[in-house]
Design a protein around this motif. Structure first.
Motif, PDB file in Angstrom:
ATOM      1  N   PHE A 107     -62.098 -57.152 -41.797  1.00  0.00           N
ATOM      2  CA  PHE A 107     -60.856 -56.817 -41.086  1.00  0.00           C
ATOM      3  C   PHE A 107     -60.452 -55.385 -41.417  1.00  0.00           C
ATOM      4  CE2 PHE A 107     -56.205 -56.307 -41.123  1.00  0.00           C
ATOM      5  CZ  PHE A 107     -55.992 -56.384 -39.754  1.00  0.00           C
ATOM      6  N   ALA A 108     -60.348 -55.052 -42.701  1.00  0.00           N
ATOM      7  CA  ALA A 108     -59.921 -53.713 -43.112  1.00  0.00           C
ATOM      8  C   ALA A 108     -61.092 -52.804 -43.442  1.00  0.00           C
ATOM      9  CB  ALA A 108     -58.982 -53.813 -44.305  1.00  0.00           C
ATOM     10  N   TYR A 109     -62.213 -53.382 -43.805  1.00  0.00           N
ATOM     11  CA  TYR A 109     -63.420 -52.583 -44.104  1.00  0.00           C
ATOM     12  C   TYR A 109     -64.651 -53.441 -43.848  1.00  0.00           C
ATOM     13  CZ  TYR A 109     -63.886 -55.221 -48.454  1.00  0.00           C
ATOM     14  OH  TYR A 109     -64.043 -56.230 -49.367  1.00  0.00           O
ATOM     15  N   ARG A 110     -65.795 -52.775 -43.746  1.00  0.00           N
ATOM     16  CA  ARG A 110     -67.060 -53.479 -43.539  1.00  0.00           C
ATOM     17  C   ARG A 110     -68.112 -52.872 -44.453  1.00  0.00           C
ATOM     18  NH1 ARG A 110     -68.317 -52.452 -38.119  1.00  0.00           N
ATOM     19  NH2 ARG A 110     -66.715 -53.954 -37.690  1.00  0.00           N
ATOM     20  N   ASP A 111     -68.773 -53.709 -45.225  1.00  0.00           N
ATOM     21  CA  ASP A 111     -69.873 -53.228 -46.064  1.00  0.00           C
ATOM     22  C   ASP A 111     -70.987 -52.720 -45.165  1.00  0.00           C
ATOM     23  OD1 ASP A 111     -68.781 -53.734 -48.632  1.00  0.00           O
ATOM     24  OD2 ASP A 111     -69.185 -55.870 -48.370  1.00  0.00           O
ATOM     25  N   ASN A 112     -71.537 -51.556 -45.534  1.00  0.00           N
ATOM     26  CA  ASN A 112     -72.564 -50.935 -44.695  1.00  0.00           C
ATOM     27  C   ASN A 112     -73.790 -50.507 -45.490  1.00  0.00           C
ATOM     28  OD1 ASN A 112     -71.546 -48.778 -46.110  1.00  0.00           O
ATOM     29  ND2 ASN A 112     -70.581 -47.783 -44.363  1.00  0.00           N
ATOM     30  N   GLY A 113     -73.895 -50.974 -46.737  1.00  0.00           N
ATOM     31  CA  GLY A 113     -75.051 -50.641 -47.548  1.00  0.00           C
ATOM     32  C   GLY A 113     -74.953 -49.288 -48.237  1.00  0.00           C
ATOM     33  N   LYS A 114     -73.873 -48.554 -47.993  1.00  0.00           N
ATOM     34  CA  LYS A 114     -73.681 -47.246 -48.628  1.00  0.00           C
ATOM     35  C   LYS A 114     -72.751 -47.392 -49.831  1.00  0.00           C
ATOM     36  CE  LYS A 114     -74.303 -44.851 -44.249  1.00  0.00           C
ATOM     37  NZ  LYS A 114     -73.694 -44.029 -43.220  1.00  0.00           N
ATOM     38  N   LEU A 115     -72.523 -46.278 -50.516  1.00  0.00           N
ATOM     39  CA  LEU A 115     -71.654 -46.298 -51.691  1.00  0.00           C
ATOM     40  C   LEU A 115     -70.245 -46.770 -51.319  1.00  0.00           C
ATOM     41  CD1 LEU A 115     -71.251 -45.689 -54.697  1.00  0.00           C
ATOM     42  CD2 LEU A 115     -70.675 -43.341 -54.050  1.00  0.00           C
ATOM     43  N   LEU A 116     -69.695 -46.242 -50.216  1.00  0.00           N
ATOM     44  CA  LEU A 116     -68.381 -46.657 -49.735  1.00  0.00           C
ATOM     45  C   LEU A 116     -68.538 -47.377 -48.406  1.00  0.00           C
ATOM     46  CD1 LEU A 116     -66.242 -43.499 -50.575  1.00  0.00           C
ATOM     47  CD2 LEU A 116     -66.252 -45.697 -51.761  1.00  0.00           C
ATOM     48  N   PRO A 117     -67.700 -48.373 -48.158  1.00  0.00           N
ATOM     49  CA  PRO A 117     -67.824 -49.130 -46.916  1.00  0.00           C
ATOM     50  C   PRO A 117     -67.280 -48.345 -45.722  1.00  0.00           C
ATOM     51  CG  PRO A 117     -65.877 -49.834 -48.060  1.00  0.00           C
ATOM     52  CD  PRO A 117     -66.569 -48.828 -48.953  1.00  0.00           C
ATOM     53  N   GLU A 118     -67.449 -48.918 -44.555  1.00  0.00           N
ATOM     54  CA  GLU A 118     -66.834 -48.360 -43.345  1.00  0.00           C
ATOM     55  C   GLU A 118     -65.390 -48.835 -43.288  1.00  0.00           C
ATOM     56  OE1 GLU A 118     -67.086 -48.777 -38.482  1.00  0.00           O
ATOM     57  OE2 GLU A 118     -68.475 -49.916 -39.743  1.00  0.00           O
ATOM     58  N   GLY A 119     -64.441 -47.902 -43.260  1.00  0.00           N
ATOM     59  CA  GLY A 119     -63.026 -48.258 -43.148  1.00  0.00           C
ATOM     60  C   GLY A 119     -62.698 -48.637 -41.718  1.00  0.00           C
ATOM     61  N   LEU A 120     -62.201 -49.839 -41.522  1.00  0.00           N
ATOM     62  CA  LEU A 120     -61.906 -50.323 -40.170  1.00  0.00           C
ATOM     63  C   LEU A 120     -60.479 -50.030 -39.716  1.00  0.00           C
ATOM     64  CD1 LEU A 120     -63.780 -53.765 -40.319  1.00  0.00           C
ATOM     65  CD2 LEU A 120     -64.614 -51.553 -39.454  1.00  0.00           C
TER      66      LEU A 120
END
Length: 195
Positions: A107-120
């Motif tokens: 909802f607020a973020y999505r894990d993307n395999g990187k150090l920091l997630p994708e902010g939604l």
């Protein structure tokens, strides 16, 4: 612009409540602000406790039907405004419990395999208005700016909210706390903002 104000204080005769009123008044005078929603977490009876078990899993928080109303408030807001006291160097547990549940994965973020997630929640902005008994420099020098680091970096930037404004008001239980001046400052800000 739509604004969601998340108010966290159990007493409606508090200084925090006076700041809430100035946010509302200033926003209503501002032609750039279309809607102001207020979520009073104590009045709402929001349950800040996280519960996970065989029927309620953490990975499903983003679709918990009990929280849909609150997710919709966040979705529809361009600016999130947090009004709260600082207790023990941080926001109240009630507000942190709201954050724990609402700023959920997918909802607020999505894990993307990187150090920091994708902010939604990117594209939104935030304002934090906090009051404390001690002097404002206490947070900066004694606690190493922990409050701002928590709110800006550990929370808001993590979910994609880059533009964050702080009003940290110290010495608020002192007669020399310049309450009226600080209340006017918040009113002025909300009556004039354009984004």
């Amino acid at each position: 612009m739509n604004i969601l104000v998340i108010y966290t204080h159990p007493n409606h005769r508090s200084l925090s409540y006076a700041f809430l009123q100035k946010v509302i008044e200033g926003s209503r005078e501002n032609e750039h602000i279309t809607e102001v929603q207020v979520l009073d977490l104590y009045e709402e009876g929001f349950d800040p406790a996280l519960i996970f078990n065989e029927n309620k899993r953490r990975r499903d928080m983003h679709i918990d039907p009990k929280l849909e109303k609150y997710r919709e408030q966040i979705r529809s807001a361009d600016k999130l405004v947090f009004v709260y006291p600082i207790w023990w160097g941080r926001p109240p547990a009630m507000l942190l419990g709201y954050i724990d549940q609402m700023f959920a994965s997918n909802f607020a973020y999505r894990d993307n395999g990187k150090l920091l997630p994708e902010g939604l929640l990117k594209g939104k902005s935030a304002v934090c208005i906090s009051t404390m008994k001690g002097p404002a420099f206490y947070l900066l020098y004694w606690l190493g700016n922990a409050h701002k680091i928590l709110m800006r970096k550990a929370l808001l930037q993590y979910v994609g909210i880059r533009k964050v404004k702080f009003f940290e008001f110290g010495s608020m239980e002192s007669q020399k706390g310049r309450h009226e001046q600080k209340l006017k400052r918040v009113h002025r800000y909300f009556s004039a903002i354009t984004r």
